[in-house]
Motif scaffolding. Structure first.
Motif, PDB file in Angstrom:
ATOM      1  N   SER A 154      36.823  43.135  51.034  1.00 39.10           N
ATOM      2  CA  SER A 154      36.881  44.627  51.687  1.00 39.10           C
ATOM      3  C   SER A 154      38.436  44.928  52.204  1.00 39.10           C
ATOM      4  O   SER A 154      39.125  43.994  52.461  1.00 39.10           O
ATOM      5  CB  SER A 154      35.845  44.496  53.040  1.00 39.10           C
ATOM      6  N   LEU A 155      38.738  46.191  52.372  1.00 44.32           N
ATOM      7  CA  LEU A 155      39.803  46.411  52.884  1.00 44.32           C
ATOM      8  C   LEU A 155      40.043  45.844  54.437  1.00 44.32           C
ATOM      9  O   LEU A 155      41.305  45.409  54.678  1.00 44.32           O
ATOM     10  CB  LEU A 155      40.015  48.056  52.981  1.00 44.32           C
ATOM     11  N   ARG A 156      39.002  45.954  55.085  1.00 46.59           N
ATOM     12  CA  ARG A 156      39.008  45.175  56.364  1.00 46.59           C
ATOM     13  C   ARG A 156      39.469  43.760  56.475  1.00 46.59           C
ATOM     14  O   ARG A 156      40.434  43.366  57.022  1.00 46.59           O
ATOM     15  CB  ARG A 156      37.668  45.379  57.168  1.00 46.59           C
ATOM     16  N   GLN A 157      38.643  43.148  55.522  1.00 47.95           N
ATOM     17  CA  GLN A 157      38.955  41.687  55.442  1.00 47.95           C
ATOM     18  C   GLN A 157      40.432  41.271  54.927  1.00 47.95           C
ATOM     19  O   GLN A 157      41.202  40.363  55.287  1.00 47.95           O
ATOM     20  CB  GLN A 157      37.916  41.121  54.492  1.00 47.95           C
ATOM     21  N   ASP A 200      35.092  36.386  58.217  1.00 52.26           N
ATOM     22  CA  ASP A 200      33.659  36.381  57.943  1.00 52.26           C
ATOM     23  C   ASP A 200      33.088  35.245  57.518  1.00 52.26           C
ATOM     24  O   ASP A 200      33.551  34.586  56.575  1.00 52.26           O
ATOM     25  CB  ASP A 200      33.809  37.635  56.822  1.00 52.26           C
ATOM     26  N   ALA A 229      43.035  50.597  55.589  1.00 54.90           N
ATOM     27  CA  ALA A 229      42.218  49.396  56.438  1.00 54.90           C
ATOM     28  C   ALA A 229      42.535  50.060  57.863  1.00 54.90           C
ATOM     29  O   ALA A 229      41.371  49.697  58.858  1.00 54.90           O
ATOM     30  CB  ALA A 229      42.444  48.171  56.007  1.00 54.90           C
ATOM     31  N   VAL A 236      37.655  45.126  45.184  1.00 52.91           N
ATOM     32  CA  VAL A 236      38.054  45.753  46.812  1.00 52.91           C
ATOM     33  C   VAL A 236      36.922  46.556  46.863  1.00 52.91           C
ATOM     34  O   VAL A 236      36.713  47.735  46.101  1.00 52.91           O
ATOM     35  CB  VAL A 236      39.308  46.289  46.435  1.00 52.91           C
ATOM     36  N   GLU A 237      36.389  46.454  47.996  1.00 53.53           N
ATOM     37  CA  GLU A 237      35.179  47.220  48.460  1.00 53.53           C
ATOM     38  C   GLU A 237      34.112  47.224  47.333  1.00 53.53           C
ATOM     39  O   GLU A 237      33.524  48.119  47.031  1.00 53.53           O
ATOM     40  CB  GLU A 237      35.701  48.566  48.685  1.00 53.53           C
ATOM     41  N   GLY A 238      33.721  46.153  46.540  1.00 50.87           N
ATOM     42  CA  GLY A 238      32.846  46.138  45.490  1.00 50.87           C
ATOM     43  C   GLY A 238      33.412  46.525  44.130  1.00 50.87           C
ATOM     44  O   GLY A 238      32.697  46.606  43.158  1.00 50.87           O
TER      45      GLY A 238
END
Length: 348
Positions: free
Chosen positions: A139-142, A169, A200, A269-271
């Protein structure tokens, strides 16, 4: 990816955005100059600068005309300079990484400037790794938590403590974070920060009280503790490092990674996996359209303007296999043409 406010009416390539039927103003210093300018004047966004330079060089070589003067200003400043006035003292064209906002268009309208707009393609960045490695997606956060020099934790900002993906995570591998990428100031680094790190940071609940400038500064400072390794601008060097460090990730332009075929895998990214179709329709987050703006009314004072626009919009430059694709441009899909037959995407 944040949506860019769009101008109300759908537009085609080269369509006029604004022509005001107002009485002619008294000529100012710029309007009093009618002598043709020798070279086309272009202002550019940061990431679009290499594309504008490449098209300017090719135009000059093919036409035997003066090399267009391309000034790298950044998106907002490029539009300010573009809409500052009409005539030989002012920029003829702008090459940017986003669409002109209503407010920016209004600045041109107030000066009775007619503006044409063309979408020439997209820019996209991606993370790559050797085949069969984990993680397969992030994900962008990760990605932000893996790469930011400082991260929010328990209500305060601290130096990034994360060394393993599982530290970020529990669903991620128990493996060291190791990422290779471009140096500060390079177009790819700028694009990565703007397309991955800044969105992000904007989405982190811990940073909701921050200003956009504060979040941008945090997002632009990547780790310097050995987890992220800065290389040169040659993406082939990054790919080579991955063969020596099988568990590592690399930051690439979409085009370079796509040309590697089975040698490297692209992370979702984000699936959403980076694919041309997902970039074109806006589903893949780290991507954005690129635009060329021009003032048709300045062609009489700048004889090379029409030729430069034909060059950067043309299939040899921005179509599939065009020379701008080697510099990161993702061509528009078939049916939208290259630059010559492209249409500005509707929406927003």
């Amino acid at each position: 990816m944040p949506k860019i406010p769009r101008i109300s009416l759908p537009l085609r390539a080269g369509a006029l955005l604004a022509v005001l039927a107002l009485p002619a103003a008294a000529p100012g210093p710029a309007q009093a100059q009618h002598d043709p300018r020798e070279a086309v004047s272009v202002v550019s966004g940061t990431a679009a600068f290499p594309l504008a330079i490449a098209a300017a060089e090719r135009f000059s070589l093919k036409s035997d005309q003066a090399m267009p003067v391309v000034e790298r200003l950044g998106g907002a400043r490029a539009f300010q300079a573009f809409c500052a006035g009409q005539g030989p003292r002012f920029a003829d064209a702008a090459v940017t990484e986003r669409r002109m906002t209503r407010a920016e268009l209004g600045a041109c309208q107030r000066k009775n400037i007619a503006v044409s707009e063309t979408a020439i393609g997209h820019q996209a960045v991606a993370l790559g790794q050797l085949p069969g490695r984990a993680p397969a997606g992030l994900s962008l956060r990760q990605i932000f938590l893996a790469l930011a020099r400082q991260v929010p934790l328990e209500g305060r900002l601290i130096d990034n403590p994360y060394r393993l993906w599982s530290d970020i995570d529990f669903a991620l591998p128990v493996a060291p974070i190791e990422i290779y990428g471009p140096p500060p100031g390079s177009p790819l680094r700028d694009a990565f920060v703007e397309l991955v790190m800044q969105p992000a940071a904007a989405a982190l609940p811990e940073l909701r009280g921050w200003t956009a400038e504060q979040r941008a500064a945090l997002a632009g400072a990547l780790r310097a503790d050995g987890v992220f390794v800065e290389l040169g601008e040659d993406e082939a060097e990054t790919a080579e490092q991955l063969t020596r460090h099988p568990g590592a990730l690399g930051i690439f332009s979409f085009n370079f990674l796509d040309r590697q075929g089975a040698r490297l895998d692209a992370l979702a990214v984000e699936g959403i996996s980076p694919r041309a179709a997902a970039i074109a329709d806006g589903r893949y987050p780290p991507a954005r359209p690129l635009y060329v703006y021009a003032k048709p009314g300045q062609a009489k004072d700048t004889p090379g303007l029409d030729g430069f626009l034909a060059e950067i919009r043309g299939a040899a430059a921005s179509g599939p296999g065009g020379y701008l694709t080697l510099r990161g441009l993702v061509p528009l899909p078939a049916g939208q043409g290259g630059g010559t037959a492209g249409r500005v995407p509707s929406g927003n």
